[in-house]
Design a protein around this motif. Structure first.
Motif, PDB file in Angstrom:
ATOM      1  N   PRO A 221       0.736  -1.169  -0.018  1.00 16.61           N
ATOM      2  CA  PRO A 221       0.071  -0.012   0.056  1.00 16.61           C
ATOM      3  C   PRO A 221       1.055   1.154   0.124  1.00 16.61           C
ATOM      4  N   SER A 222       1.914   1.237   0.684  1.00 18.56           N
ATOM      5  CA  SER A 222       2.896   2.564   0.495  1.00 18.56           C
ATOM      6  C   SER A 222       3.263   2.938  -0.495  1.00 18.56           C
ATOM      7  N   LYS A 223       3.274   2.101  -1.539  1.00 22.44           N
ATOM      8  CA  LYS A 223       3.848   2.186  -3.107  1.00 22.44           C
ATOM      9  C   LYS A 223       2.538   2.432  -3.915  1.00 22.44           C
ATOM     10  N   MET A 224       1.664   2.303  -3.594  1.00 24.51           N
ATOM     11  CA  MET A 224       0.470   2.381  -4.627  1.00 24.51           C
ATOM     12  C   MET A 224      -0.008   3.990  -4.771  1.00 24.51           C
ATOM     13  N   SER A 226      -3.177   4.689  -5.340  1.00 21.26           N
ATOM     14  CA  SER A 226      -4.575   4.746  -5.027  1.00 21.26           C
ATOM     15  C   SER A 226      -4.997   3.900  -3.968  1.00 21.26           C
ATOM     16  N   ALA A 227      -5.883   4.182  -3.164  1.00 23.70           N
ATOM     17  CA  ALA A 227      -6.062   3.346  -1.947  1.00 23.70           C
ATOM     18  C   ALA A 227      -6.432   2.081  -2.456  1.00 23.70           C
ATOM     19  N   SER A 228      -6.389   1.067  -1.869  1.00 24.05           N
ATOM     20  CA  SER A 228      -6.731  -0.314  -2.042  1.00 24.05           C
ATOM     21  C   SER A 228      -8.064  -0.721  -2.323  1.00 24.05           C
ATOM     22  N   ASP A 229      -8.667  -1.286  -3.234  1.00 24.47           N
ATOM     23  CA  ASP A 229      -9.885  -2.069  -3.239  1.00 24.47           C
ATOM     24  C   ASP A 229     -10.232  -3.020  -2.649  1.00 24.47           C
ATOM     25  N   GLY A 230      -9.211  -3.577  -2.002  1.00 22.11           N
ATOM     26  CA  GLY A 230      -9.416  -4.919  -1.209  1.00 22.11           C
ATOM     27  C   GLY A 230      -8.272  -5.731  -1.127  1.00 22.11           C
ATOM     28  N   PRO A 231      -8.254  -7.160  -0.475  1.00 23.44           N
ATOM     29  CA  PRO A 231      -7.020  -7.652  -0.090  1.00 23.44           C
ATOM     30  C   PRO A 231      -6.418  -8.234  -1.532  1.00 23.44           C
ATOM     31  N   TRP A 232      -7.135  -8.309  -2.551  1.00 19.47           N
ATOM     32  CA  TRP A 232      -6.686  -8.900  -3.833  1.00 19.47           C
ATOM     33  C   TRP A 232      -5.839  -7.868  -4.853  1.00 19.47           C
ATOM     34  N   TYR A 233      -6.065  -6.471  -4.185  1.00 15.82           N
ATOM     35  CA  TYR A 233      -5.634  -5.401  -5.077  1.00 15.82           C
ATOM     36  C   TYR A 233      -4.115  -5.341  -5.363  1.00 15.82           C
ATOM     37  N   TYR A 234      -3.597  -4.982  -6.451  1.00 15.56           N
ATOM     38  CA  TYR A 234      -2.306  -4.630  -6.803  1.00 15.56           C
ATOM     39  C   TYR A 234      -2.277  -3.389  -7.948  1.00 15.56           C
ATOM     40  N   GLU A 235      -0.970  -3.067  -7.954  1.00  8.74           N
ATOM     41  CA  GLU A 235      -0.870  -2.107  -9.126  1.00  8.74           C
ATOM     42  C   GLU A 235       0.316  -2.049  -9.734  1.00  8.74           C
ATOM     43  N   GLN A 236       0.455  -2.006 -11.161  1.00  9.25           N
ATOM     44  CA  GLN A 236       1.732  -1.808 -11.803  1.00  9.25           C
ATOM     45  C   GLN A 236       2.169  -0.502 -11.922  1.00  9.25           C
ATOM     46  N   ILE A 237       3.232  -0.398 -11.285  1.00  9.34           N
ATOM     47  CA  ILE A 237       4.067   0.998 -11.070  1.00  9.34           C
ATOM     48  C   ILE A 237       5.212   1.017 -12.206  1.00  9.34           C
TER      49      ILE A 237
END
Length: 391
Positions: A221-224, A226-237
């Protein structure tokens, strides 16, 4: 045929692989961080990043150090093409530093001379990739001093050198470098079938390489953004790759690591037998080893002093005809057509080119026997004496 190299798999290795296959984890599982930690601890370094090949490790190492279009990376011509290709993948230019004929490693004097000229012409490299050829460390302390003087990063291509030492310090400790890369191909010292590892003491570089090996995605979460949508959430950064090692490979690597020291000790004993048997012929010159270096001896290479290209080919073909898989490591990278098209027409590296004309890789692996070494050396000496008698 006596192979020039081969893996050594025992029952514990097989059981480790079977256990991984029976587990709930085949791809990303617990064996990977265990293998990373075990090798990092062995080398005395803070971070290790397991990937699917040393080529992948070299690529993400370059990217982590910010290699990009317009940069220049220097490496050794006496290596597999991956040592140079990793910079091309990043859009950078590649140049080469000639080798020492005695060791096959990057020549420190040639490096310093090239750096002096590059400083005058404002063409200094961003990264230098010394290659620890055949398992023998380069003079990494001297290269590290030059890095401080001229402001470049160092990636140690230690694909051949896991288990080796420089000044009683394990190769991979990164005392004088930014990143060190190992290979676990089946002919290397230990194997994961295919695989590699990038080691570093720099946490930022380690995190960057971990991110790049897995598509550039994060679930931290510290690298995302946006706010997480849930425990499945990830982002390509970032733009990353599918360079991950799988858990079955890591399980094999972890098992093999327990025998690393014995593998290297056996290789050193076999080399001592080779050296003694070949000492009767001064024309056959094994690579020299500095007193402050303990080689892991991935390869056993000799030069046949003064032979020409036709004689070189004759010796290797004759040895193969006798069931000895003699080989050549390596065709200098700057002589490959891809690189010739990028380099000046008169580009030359005299030591690397002479080395290529004279170098022969003889079989070396833990299962090689003294009687096989006698057979190999007797045949090599006979062929060299035959050539000398016709001169």
């Amino acid at each position: 045929m006596i192979p020039y190299g081969r893996q050594d798999i025992d029952q514990k290795d097989i059981e480790a692989v079977i256990s991984a296959l029976k587990s709930d984890w085949l791809t990303q599982g617990p064996s990977i961080p265990k293998f990373e930690k075990a090798l990092a601890d062995y080398c005395g370094v803070k971070h290790a990043v397991a990937v699917n090949s040393a080529t992948s490790a070299l690529h993400i190492a370059c990217l982590a150090l910010g290699v990009e279009l317009g940069d220049t990376v220097w490496t050794s011509p006496n290596s597999f093409v991956a040592s140079a290709n990793c910079a091309i993948y990043c859009g950078a230019n590649v140049d080469f530093v000639d080798i020492s004929l005695d060791t096959g490693n990057m020549c420190i004097e040639a490096l310093e001379e090239k750096l002096l000229h590059a400083k005058l012409t404002n063409t200094l490299p961003k990264v230098v990739i010394p290659v620890h050829f055949a398992g023998q460390s380069c003079d990494i302390r001297a290269i590290g001093k030059l890095a401080k003087d001229y402001g470049f990063y160092i990636i140690e291509d230690a694909s051949h050198a896991v288990g080796g030492k420089f000044e009683n310090t394990p190769v991979g400790r990164c005392e004088y470098s930014d990143i060190c890369v190992f290979s676990f191909h089946p002919v290397k010292i230990i194997t994961t079938m295919e695989g590699g590892m990038a080691l570093t003491s720099n946490e930022t570089l380690a995190e960057k390489m971990m991110q790049l090996r897995s598509h550039g995605i994060t679930n931290d979460p510290s690298k995302m953004q946006s706010a997480s949508d849930g425990p499945w959430y990830y982002e390509q950064i970032d733009l990353g790759f599918n360079y991950r090692m799988n858990d079955v490979e890591a399980a094999l690597g972890l098992s093999q690591l327990s025998r690393l020291d014995s593998f290297v000790e056996t290789r050193n004993k076999l080399v001592a037998i080779y050296n003694e048997k070949l000492s009767t012929n001064p024309t056959i010159v094994p690579l020299s080893l500095a007193s402050n270096i303990y080689s892991s001896y991935h390869l056993y290479v000799v030069r046949v002093d003064g032979i020409d290209q036709a004689q070189h080919r004759y010796i290797i073909e004759s040895l193969r005809a006798k069931g000895i898989f003699a080989h050549v490591h390596y065709i200098p990278i700057h002589l490959q057509p891809f690189y010739q098209a990028k380099l000046p027409q008169d580009y030359a590296l005299p030591n690397a080119e002479r080395y290529y004309r004279e170098a022969i890789t003889l079989p070396l692996h833990p299962k090689l026997t003294p009687s096989e070494i006698s057979y190999i050396t007797d045949n090599l000496i006979t062929l060299v004496d035959e050539i000398a008698s016709k001169a």
